[in-house]
Design a protein around this motif. Structure first.
Motif, PDB file in Angstrom:
ATOM      1  N   MET A  21       0.659  -1.135   0.204  1.00 14.51           N
ATOM      2  CA  MET A  21       0.002  -0.049   0.124  1.00 14.51           C
ATOM      3  C   MET A  21       0.843   1.211   0.049  1.00 14.51           C
ATOM      4  O   MET A  21       0.667   2.231  -0.761  1.00 14.51           O
ATOM      5  N   HIS A  22       2.062   1.042   0.724  1.00 15.25           N
ATOM      6  CA  HIS A  22       2.830   2.399   0.781  1.00 15.25           C
ATOM      7  C   HIS A  22       3.377   2.820  -0.480  1.00 15.25           C
ATOM      8  O   HIS A  22       3.706   3.809  -0.758  1.00 15.25           O
ATOM      9  N   HIS A  23       3.659   1.761  -1.292  1.00  8.69           N
ATOM     10  CA  HIS A  23       4.185   1.677  -2.618  1.00  8.69           C
ATOM     11  C   HIS A  23       3.192   2.702  -3.440  1.00  8.69           C
ATOM     12  O   HIS A  23       3.709   3.504  -4.244  1.00  8.69           O
ATOM     13  N   TYR A  24       2.098   2.107  -3.416  1.00  7.89           N
ATOM     14  CA  TYR A  24       1.042   2.854  -4.394  1.00  7.89           C
ATOM     15  C   TYR A  24       0.908   4.365  -4.054  1.00  7.89           C
ATOM     16  O   TYR A  24       0.783   5.303  -4.813  1.00  7.89           O
ATOM     17  N   ALA A  25       0.723   4.566  -2.770  1.00 10.62           N
ATOM     18  CA  ALA A  25       0.785   5.856  -2.347  1.00 10.62           C
ATOM     19  C   ALA A  25       1.994   6.965  -2.663  1.00 10.62           C
ATOM     20  O   ALA A  25       1.851   7.842  -2.974  1.00 10.62           O
ATOM     21  N   SER A  26       3.277   6.320  -2.516  1.00  8.97           N
ATOM     22  CA  SER A  26       4.482   6.937  -2.866  1.00  8.97           C
ATOM     23  C   SER A  26       4.338   7.273  -4.523  1.00  8.97           C
ATOM     24  O   SER A  26       4.483   8.298  -4.946  1.00  8.97           O
ATOM     25  N   GLN A  27       3.824   6.137  -5.318  1.00  8.50           N
ATOM     26  CA  GLN A  27       3.643   6.441  -6.727  1.00  8.50           C
ATOM     27  C   GLN A  27       2.498   7.582  -7.066  1.00  8.50           C
ATOM     28  O   GLN A  27       2.704   8.449  -7.923  1.00  8.50           O
ATOM     29  N   LEU A  28       1.512   7.788  -6.209  1.00  6.96           N
ATOM     30  CA  LEU A  28       0.467   8.558  -6.372  1.00  6.96           C
ATOM     31  C   LEU A  28       1.010  10.055  -6.122  1.00  6.96           C
ATOM     32  O   LEU A  28       0.670  10.794  -6.801  1.00  6.96           O
ATOM     33  N   VAL A  29       1.635  10.310  -5.327  1.00  8.56           N
ATOM     34  CA  VAL A  29       2.458  11.477  -4.857  1.00  8.56           C
ATOM     35  C   VAL A  29       3.315  11.894  -5.942  1.00  8.56           C
ATOM     36  O   VAL A  29       3.553  12.784  -6.300  1.00  8.56           O
ATOM     37  N   ASP A  30       4.105  10.902  -6.315  1.00  4.47           N
ATOM     38  CA  ASP A  30       4.970  11.106  -7.623  1.00  4.47           C
ATOM     39  C   ASP A  30       4.284  11.550  -8.708  1.00  4.47           C
ATOM     40  O   ASP A  30       4.727  12.706  -9.314  1.00  4.47           O
ATOM     41  N   LEU A  31       2.947  10.972  -8.962  1.00  2.28           N
ATOM     42  CA  LEU A  31       2.314  11.430 -10.055  1.00  2.28           C
ATOM     43  C   LEU A  31       1.757  12.806  -9.977  1.00  2.28           C
ATOM     44  O   LEU A  31       1.771  13.504 -10.905  1.00  2.28           O
ATOM     45  N   LEU A  32       1.383  13.226  -8.784  1.00  2.00           N
ATOM     46  CA  LEU A  32       0.737  14.351  -8.530  1.00  2.00           C
ATOM     47  C   LEU A  32       1.824  15.608  -8.464  1.00  2.00           C
ATOM     48  O   LEU A  32       1.709  16.636  -9.427  1.00  2.00           O
ATOM     49  N   LEU A  33       3.011  15.131  -8.283  1.00  2.00           N
ATOM     50  CA  LEU A  33       4.105  16.265  -8.346  1.00  2.00           C
ATOM     51  C   LEU A  33       4.554  16.524  -9.900  1.00  2.00           C
ATOM     52  O   LEU A  33       4.609  17.555 -10.473  1.00  2.00           O
ATOM     53  N   VAL A  34       4.437  15.285 -10.453  1.00  2.00           N
ATOM     54  CA  VAL A  34       5.002  15.581 -12.102  1.00  2.00           C
ATOM     55  C   VAL A  34       3.761  16.341 -12.548  1.00  2.00           C
ATOM     56  O   VAL A  34       4.058  17.080 -13.759  1.00  2.00           O
ATOM     57  N   LEU A  35       2.455  16.113 -12.277  1.00  2.00           N
ATOM     58  CA  LEU A  35       1.140  17.062 -12.782  1.00  2.00           C
ATOM     59  C   LEU A  35       1.548  18.485 -12.498  1.00  2.00           C
ATOM     60  O   LEU A  35       1.416  19.225 -13.517  1.00  2.00           O
ATOM     61  N   VAL A  36       1.680  18.679 -11.536  1.00  3.68           N
ATOM     62  CA  VAL A  36       2.195  20.049 -10.972  1.00  3.68           C
ATOM     63  C   VAL A  36       3.287  20.817 -11.585  1.00  3.68           C
ATOM     64  O   VAL A  36       3.114  21.771 -12.325  1.00  3.68           O
ATOM     65  N   ALA A  37       4.198  19.906 -11.991  1.00  2.00           N
ATOM     66  CA  ALA A  37       5.616  20.462 -12.731  1.00  2.00           C
ATOM     67  C   ALA A  37       5.333  20.515 -14.027  1.00  2.00           C
ATOM     68  O   ALA A  37       5.632  21.541 -14.738  1.00  2.00           O
ATOM     69  N   ALA A  38       4.457  19.595 -14.767  1.00  2.00           N
ATOM     70  CA  ALA A  38       4.033  19.849 -16.033  1.00  2.00           C
ATOM     71  C   ALA A  38       3.059  20.964 -16.142  1.00  2.00           C
ATOM     72  O   ALA A  38       3.367  21.561 -17.155  1.00  2.00           O
ATOM     73  N   TRP A  39       2.660  21.366 -15.369  1.00  2.00           N
ATOM     74  CA  TRP A  39       1.480  22.542 -15.311  1.00  2.00           C
ATOM     75  C   TRP A  39       2.433  23.777 -15.254  1.00  2.00           C
ATOM     76  O   TRP A  39       2.097  24.876 -15.729  1.00  2.00           O
ATOM     77  N   MET A  40       3.727  23.750 -14.458  1.00  2.88           N
ATOM     78  CA  MET A  40       4.132  25.053 -14.217  1.00  2.88           C
ATOM     79  C   MET A  40       4.916  25.594 -15.524  1.00  2.88           C
ATOM     80  O   MET A  40       5.168  26.535 -15.543  1.00  2.88           O
ATOM     81  N   VAL A  41       5.172  24.668 -16.513  1.00  2.00           N
ATOM     82  CA  VAL A  41       6.255  24.977 -17.773  1.00  2.00           C
ATOM     83  C   VAL A  41       5.249  25.838 -18.438  1.00  2.00           C
ATOM     84  O   VAL A  41       5.592  26.859 -18.888  1.00  2.00           O
ATOM     85  N   PRO A  42       3.861  25.608 -18.865  1.00  2.00           N
ATOM     86  CA  PRO A  42       3.182  26.609 -19.632  1.00  2.00           C
ATOM     87  C   PRO A  42       2.788  27.740 -18.660  1.00  2.00           C
ATOM     88  O   PRO A  42       2.516  29.017 -19.239  1.00  2.00           O
ATOM     89  N   ALA A  43       2.467  27.592 -17.586  1.00  2.00           N
ATOM     90  CA  ALA A  43       2.263  28.803 -16.521  1.00  2.00           C
ATOM     91  C   ALA A  43       3.385  29.906 -16.482  1.00  2.00           C
ATOM     92  O   ALA A  43       3.189  31.020 -16.937  1.00  2.00           O
ATOM     93  N   THR A  44       4.586  29.182 -16.654  1.00  2.00           N
ATOM     94  CA  THR A  44       5.721  30.048 -16.618  1.00  2.00           C
ATOM     95  C   THR A  44       6.031  30.938 -17.946  1.00  2.00           C
ATOM     96  O   THR A  44       6.359  31.902 -17.958  1.00  2.00           O
ATOM     97  N   ILE A  45       5.874  29.951 -18.965  1.00  2.00           N
ATOM     98  CA  ILE A  45       6.034  30.649 -20.372  1.00  2.00           C
ATOM     99  C   ILE A  45       4.776  31.891 -20.479  1.00  2.00           C
ATOM    100  O   ILE A  45       5.258  32.885 -21.115  1.00  2.00           O
ATOM    101  N   PHE A  46       3.564  31.441 -19.745  1.00  2.00           N
ATOM    102  CA  PHE A  46       2.522  32.536 -20.077  1.00  2.00           C
ATOM    103  C   PHE A  46       2.917  33.761 -19.275  1.00  2.00           C
ATOM    104  O   PHE A  46       2.573  34.972 -19.570  1.00  2.00           O
ATOM    105  N   ILE A  47       3.498  33.683 -18.029  1.00  2.00           N
ATOM    106  CA  ILE A  47       3.879  35.002 -17.041  1.00  2.00           C
ATOM    107  C   ILE A  47       5.053  35.501 -18.131  1.00  2.00           C
ATOM    108  O   ILE A  47       4.880  36.778 -18.009  1.00  2.00           O
ATOM    109  N   ILE A  48       5.943  34.898 -18.318  1.00  2.00           N
ATOM    110  CA  ILE A  48       6.755  35.676 -19.359  1.00  2.00           C
ATOM    111  C   ILE A  48       6.426  36.200 -20.499  1.00  2.00           C
ATOM    112  O   ILE A  48       6.837  37.528 -20.586  1.00  2.00           O
TER     113      ILE A  48
END
Length: 86
Positions: free
Chosen positions: A1-28
Motif C-alpha cells: 500500500m505504501h508503494h502505491y501511495a508513493s507512486q500517487l504522490v510522484d504522479l501528482l508532483l509530475v502533474l504540478v511540474a508539467a503545469w508549471m512549464v506553460p504557466a511560466t511561459i505565459f507569465i513571461i
C-alpha cells in the motif's frame, strides 16, 4: 500500500511540474507583451487558469474527501469498539 501511495504522490508532483512549464511561459509572455489583464486579454491565459483549477481540484479534492472519510470511519470504529466492550 505504501508503494502505491508513493507512486500517487510522484504522479501528482509530475502533474504540478508539467503545469508549471506553460504557466511560466505565459507569465513571461504576459510580462514582455505588456498585457494589463493577461487572463482576459489572452486565450492562453484562460487556458492556464482553467487548467490550474482543474489540476488543483484533482489533487486537493480527493485528499480532502479521503481525510474526511477516514476520520468518519475512525470515529464510527471507535464508537463500535466502545459499545462492544460494554
Amino acid at each position: 500500500m505504501h508503494h502505491y501511495a508513493s507512486q500517487l504522490v510522484d504522479l501528482l508532483l509530475v502533474l504540478v511540474a508539467a503545469w508549471m512549464v506553460p504557466a511560466t511561459i505565459f507569465i513571461i509572455y504576459a510580462y514582455f507583451a505588456h498585457l494589463k489583464n493577461p487572463v482576459s486579454e489572452s486565450v492562453f491565459g484562460r487556458v492556464v487558469i482553467i487548467s490550474l483549477l482543474i489540476i488543483t481540484t484533482s489533487i486537493w479534492l480527493p485528499i480532502i474527501v479521503t481525510a474526511i472519510a477516514l476520520s468518519l470511519i475512525g470515529h464510527l470504529w471507535s464508537r463500535f469498539r466502545a459499545k462492544a466492550r460494554r
